[in-house]
Structures are given as C-alpha cells and as structure tokens.
Write a protein that holds these residues in place. Structure first.
Motif, PDB file in Angstrom:
ATOM      1  N   CYS A  95      11.654 -11.580  -8.515  1.00 48.87           N
ATOM      2  CA  CYS A  95      11.442 -10.431  -9.404  1.00 48.87           C
ATOM      3  C   CYS A  95      10.032  -9.882  -9.218  1.00 48.87           C
ATOM      4  O   CYS A  95       9.047 -10.611  -9.302  1.00 48.87           O
ATOM      5  CB  CYS A  95      11.656 -10.845 -10.854  1.00 48.87           C
ATOM      6  SG  CYS A  95      11.366  -9.480 -11.984  1.00 48.87           S
ATOM      7  N   PRO A  96       9.912  -8.562  -8.941  1.00 47.55           N
ATOM      8  CA  PRO A  96       8.598  -7.981  -8.669  1.00 47.55           C
ATOM      9  C   PRO A  96       7.939  -7.308  -9.879  1.00 47.55           C
ATOM     10  O   PRO A  96       6.905  -6.675  -9.728  1.00 47.55           O
ATOM     11  CB  PRO A  96       8.940  -6.926  -7.613  1.00 47.55           C
ATOM     12  CG  PRO A  96      10.313  -6.460  -8.007  1.00 47.55           C
ATOM     13  CD  PRO A  96      10.986  -7.596  -8.726  1.00 47.55           C
ATOM     14  N   SER A  97       8.505  -7.429 -11.079  1.00 41.51           N
ATOM     15  CA  SER A  97       7.985  -6.610 -12.183  1.00 41.51           C
ATOM     16  C   SER A  97       6.553  -7.026 -12.538  1.00 41.51           C
ATOM     17  O   SER A  97       6.152  -8.167 -12.334  1.00 41.51           O
ATOM     18  CB  SER A  97       8.888  -6.721 -13.413  1.00 41.51           C
ATOM     19  OG  SER A  97       8.526  -7.836 -14.188  1.00 41.51           O
ATOM     20  N   GLU A  98       5.800  -6.077 -13.076  1.00 44.57           N
ATOM     21  CA  GLU A  98       4.392  -6.365 -13.411  1.00 44.57           C
ATOM     22  C   GLU A  98       4.299  -7.420 -14.497  1.00 44.57           C
ATOM     23  O   GLU A  98       3.426  -8.284 -14.483  1.00 44.57           O
ATOM     24  CB  GLU A  98       3.700  -5.088 -13.870  1.00 44.57           C
ATOM     25  CG  GLU A  98       3.483  -4.161 -12.704  1.00 44.57           C
ATOM     26  CD  GLU A  98       2.281  -3.265 -12.878  1.00 44.57           C
ATOM     27  OE1 GLU A  98       1.633  -3.325 -13.934  1.00 44.57           O
ATOM     28  OE2 GLU A  98       2.017  -2.480 -11.953  1.00 44.57           O
ATOM     29  N   ARG A  99       5.235  -7.362 -15.448  1.00 44.27           N
ATOM     30  CA  ARG A  99       5.225  -8.339 -16.542  1.00 44.27           C
ATOM     31  C   ARG A  99       5.365  -9.749 -15.974  1.00 44.27           C
ATOM     32  O   ARG A  99       4.654 -10.674 -16.350  1.00 44.27           O
ATOM     33  CB  ARG A  99       6.393  -8.023 -17.502  1.00 44.27           C
ATOM     34  CG  ARG A  99       6.464  -8.900 -18.728  1.00 44.27           C
ATOM     35  CD  ARG A  99       7.638  -8.494 -19.612  1.00 44.27           C
ATOM     36  NE  ARG A  99       8.926  -8.817 -19.018  1.00 44.27           N
ATOM     37  CZ  ARG A  99       9.538  -9.993 -19.160  1.00 44.27           C
ATOM     38  NH1 ARG A  99       8.983 -10.939 -19.878  1.00 44.27           N
ATOM     39  NH2 ARG A  99      10.709 -10.213 -18.591  1.00 44.27           N
ATOM     40  N   GLY A 106       8.175 -15.146 -10.455  1.00 43.14           N
ATOM     41  CA  GLY A 106       8.952 -14.137  -9.743  1.00 43.14           C
ATOM     42  C   GLY A 106       8.509 -14.061  -8.292  1.00 43.14           C
ATOM     43  O   GLY A 106       8.062 -15.049  -7.695  1.00 43.14           O
ATOM     44  N   ALA A 107       8.587 -12.853  -7.724  1.00 47.03           N
ATOM     45  CA  ALA A 107       8.373 -12.683  -6.272  1.00 47.03           C
ATOM     46  C   ALA A 107       6.981 -13.098  -5.801  1.00 47.03           C
ATOM     47  O   ALA A 107       6.821 -13.553  -4.667  1.00 47.03           O
ATOM     48  CB  ALA A 107       8.635 -11.231  -5.888  1.00 47.03           C
ATOM     49  N   GLY A 138      10.469 -11.460   1.792  1.00 46.72           N
ATOM     50  CA  GLY A 138       9.020 -11.526   1.928  1.00 46.72           C
ATOM     51  C   GLY A 138       8.374 -10.706   0.828  1.00 46.72           C
ATOM     52  O   GLY A 138       9.062 -10.203  -0.076  1.00 46.72           O
ATOM     53  N   VAL A 139       7.061 -10.594   0.893  1.00 48.69           N
ATOM     54  CA  VAL A 139       6.358  -9.741  -0.065  1.00 48.69           C
ATOM     55  C   VAL A 139       5.405  -8.804   0.665  1.00 48.69           C
ATOM     56  O   VAL A 139       4.852  -9.156   1.721  1.00 48.69           O
ATOM     57  CB  VAL A 139       5.544 -10.542  -1.123  1.00 48.69           C
ATOM     58  CG1 VAL A 139       6.430 -11.112  -2.200  1.00 48.69           C
ATOM     59  CG2 VAL A 139       4.726 -11.629  -0.490  1.00 48.69           C
ATOM     60  N   ASN A 140       5.226  -7.628   0.078  1.00 49.16           N
ATOM     61  CA  ASN A 140       4.320  -6.594   0.617  1.00 49.16           C
ATOM     62  C   ASN A 140       4.598  -6.321   2.097  1.00 49.16           C
ATOM     63  O   ASN A 140       5.739  -6.055   2.452  1.00 49.16           O
ATOM     64  CB  ASN A 140       2.867  -6.989   0.352  1.00 49.16           C
ATOM     65  CG  ASN A 140       2.603  -7.046  -1.149  1.00 49.16           C
ATOM     66  OD1 ASN A 140       3.283  -6.376  -1.925  1.00 49.16           O
ATOM     67  ND2 ASN A 140       1.647  -7.840  -1.567  1.00 49.16           N
ATOM     68  N   VAL A 169      11.922  -6.891   1.178  1.00 48.75           N
ATOM     69  CA  VAL A 169      10.634  -7.391   0.682  1.00 48.75           C
ATOM     70  C   VAL A 169      10.447  -6.908  -0.746  1.00 48.75           C
ATOM     71  O   VAL A 169      11.026  -5.902  -1.161  1.00 48.75           O
ATOM     72  CB  VAL A 169       9.401  -6.890   1.479  1.00 48.75           C
ATOM     73  CG1 VAL A 169       9.208  -7.645   2.744  1.00 48.75           C
ATOM     74  CG2 VAL A 169       9.438  -5.409   1.690  1.00 48.75           C
ATOM     75  N   ALA A 170       9.594  -7.611  -1.474  1.00 48.59           N
ATOM     76  CA  ALA A 170       9.171  -7.143  -2.791  1.00 48.59           C
ATOM     77  C   ALA A 170       7.783  -6.541  -2.623  1.00 48.59           C
ATOM     78  O   ALA A 170       6.888  -7.183  -2.080  1.00 48.59           O
ATOM     79  CB  ALA A 170       9.107  -8.316  -3.764  1.00 48.59           C
TER      80      ALA A 170
END
Ligand SMILES: Cc1cc2nc3c(=O)[nH]c(=O)nc-3n(C[C@H](O)[C@H](O)[C@H](O)COP(=O)(O)O)c2cc1C
Length: 320
Positions: A95-99, A106-107, A138-140, A169-170
């Motif tokens: 999960c990529p959410s800011e919260r 998350g991610a 992956g991320v970014n 990716v997230a």
C-alpha cells in the motif's frame, strides 16, 4: 495444481468487508477471500475490531490482511487473528498511501527487506497458520527484476510458502493510491520470472486482470491470480471460477437467486442494526452490463436513503 490460491479476491479497504465476502460466497465457494487491511494499531488499541469479524461457517478459506511494521505488534495481532480462526495472515507490503507511509508500513517496507523478514518470522513463531506477503514489483524507480529478486531472497524462509505480487511499482511520492493503481505500467514479466527464480514459492499475480479468461492465461505461468476491482465492480464474473479454475462444480445459482439471498441477508442485518448503506453498497454492479443497470443502481440508492428494502426487494430482483 491443487493450490487454494489459484483464484483470490483481493483485499480492498471499504470494499471487501464481511458483507461483501458474504456476497462472494453466494457466488463462489473456492475463491480465497481477503479482508480489508486492518492495522496493528487498530487491533492493539481496540479500534475497528468489528473489521476482524468473519462468518466462520461460510467464509473459509479466508485470510486477514495486517498492516504494520513492528514485529512484536504483528506477532500479537497474528495470535489474535489465528485464535479467531482465520486460515492465513497476509502482510501488506504494497500500500502506497501517505497515511500508511507515515506509519512506516505498506509499500515503503519493500525498501527494508530485513525488517519485513523480522516481521514475518515474528508472526511465524507464534502461530501455525501460514503467513503470506502481498507486495509490489518494486518502489519508485526500482521496477527491475534485480530489486524484486533481492527483496524476495531476503524475506524467504521455509515456512513462507506464498507471495502475492501486484505487478506495478509503488510510487511513494506524488501519486495518490488510486493513481498508483493506474499509472505505473503493469509488468507481468517481473512476476512470472519469480517462478523460475524461487520455485519453492507459490506465486500469485495481481493487477489489471479483468476476467476468468485472462486469469486462465496467467495460470499458465504462475500458481495463482488475485483480482480486485473487476470482481468488485461486477461480482458475477466469478460465477464460474469454481468450475473453470478449480474443476469443481459451480454453486449453480443464477443472478436472481444470488440477489434474492443477498437481500434476505441485508434484511436480517438491518434487523440487527446494520445500516443498508454498508450492505447494499456491494451490489451496485450486480447487474452490470444488463440493460437496466442504471435504474437498478438508482433503486439501490433510493432504498439506502429511504431504508425500505422490504418494499423494493421484489422490484430489485425483477431487474436482474
Ligand atoms: C478501493 C481499493 C482498496 C484497496 N485496499 C487494499 C488493501 O486494504 N490492501 C491491499 O493490499 N491492497 C488494497 N488495494 C489494492 C488491491 O488489493 C489490488 O492490489 C489492486 O487493486 C490491483 O488489483 P486489480 O487491478 O485486480 O484491482 C485496494 C484497491 C482498491 C481499488
């Protein structure tokens, strides 16, 4: 192939709650169901505990998805969920959410595989049900197979049998969670290659899969598929999962029968104080594609507002 993860319905906040899972169980008995993500904080501080309820008579196989990054808290929550009778605990690493990023789970956890490993092990030590992980590729900017392989190689252990991978990716900054499910391109190949790289793992692919035909194509390459938005928006697409994916007999119910049983359930829930907004919201898509889909949705909305399902039930059934 005997995996019970061959067809899974994805965890979706505000969607795959106990009522939605009841609806899915009227349609398919074999699909693996997942709860919405429940955070360790919510469980430990006693908030949202009703989110952990499930209907033990009909819901199996069902997994609870946990969000968290503290191994001790996750172990505590795993014990609670295992005692409740869940078949599996799934850790949210996608999960990529800011919260969620603020809570350091998350991610963003994909950048800290050692911590994910500690979290998995902490849960495995205290429960005997399987712990599984749902992550991204992956991320970014790291959407390469090396990143994913390195992540998996650091979290794998003999008791970790199943990995669910959302094939995007997230992007941790600049995209909303919704955009993060649409904008990063799907890279199914990155998920497929995990099968060769980690043959001991059961690999479940997720992201953008529309229907059973597409699911069957993926199943040539991976052990399981997980679908989220398409079955939520159009639940009847899973009506032949049991026969086509599991070689079992389908539940043999038509749309009218399913709706009639679900509306009886909504009435029973209402008599226990459950608002129609939380039960009827799951059937907006039940006659998707049929000629009166729009008027069906309008009548559901009206029923939620006027709280009069006793009066509208027969008309709703006549529309599907
Ligand atoms: C409304 C909504 C809520 C979601 N909530 C969660 C969640 O709680 N946990 C999670 O791992 N993924 C969550 N997701 C992501 C889905 O599980 C899934 O990975 C994503 O939608 C891609 O699959 P799809 O293309 O089949 O929908 C959510 C998606 C949506 C649309």
């Amino acid at each position: 192939m005997s995996s019970n993860h061959r067809f899974c319905i994805a965890p979706m906040m505000q969607c795959t709650d106990i009522h939605d899972r009841y609806l899915f169980r009227l349609i398919t008995k074999r699909s693996f169901l997942y709860t919405e993500m429940v955070t360790t904080g919510a469980i430990i501080h006693g908030r949202c505990l009703e989110q952990l309820n499930f209907n033990s008579e009909i819901e199996h196989p069902v997994a609870v998805q946990l969000g968290g990054s503290d191994p001790y808290d996750l172990a505590e929550c795993a014990k609670i969920c295992s005692n409740l009778g869940y078949d599996e605990i799934n850790l949210n690493v996608g999960c990529p959410s800011e919260r969620v990023q603020k809570g350091s789970f998350g991610a963003c956890l994909m950048q800290d595989p050692e911590l994910v490993n500690d979290c998995i092990k902490a849960m495995q030590e205290v429960v005997s049900i399987p712990i599984t992980v749902k992550c991204r590729i992956g991320v970014n900017e790291r959407d390469d197979v090396d990143f994913l392989n390195n992540f998996v190689s650091k979290i794998i252990n003999p008791k970790l049998k199943t990995l669910i991978v959302h094939a995007r990716v997230a992007i941790l900054k600049g995209l909303t969670p919704r955009q993060n499910r649409q904008i990063p391109p799907l890279k199914y190949e990155n998920v497929y290659q995990l099968v060769t790289e980690f043959p001991e793992l059961e690999i479940v692919i997720n992201g953008g899969i529309k229907d059973i035909d597409e699911s069957i194509q993926h199943l040539d390459k991976v052990d399981g598929v997980m679908l989220g938005r398409s079955p939520y928006d159009n639940p009847m697409i899973v009506s032949n999962v049991d026969s086509r994916i599991f070689n079992d007999s389908d539940m043999g119910k038509d749309r009218k029968m399913i709706l009639s049983q679900y509306l009886d359930y909504c009435l029973a829930q209402a008599s226990r104080g459950q608002p129609y907004s939380s039960t009827l919201k799951h059937i907006f898509g039940l006659n998707r594609g049929l000629k009166n889909a729009k008027s069906f949705r309008r009548l559901i909305l009206k029923t939620i507002q006027e709280k009069n399902l006793e009066t509208t039930k027969d008309e709703l059934i006549s529309m599907v």
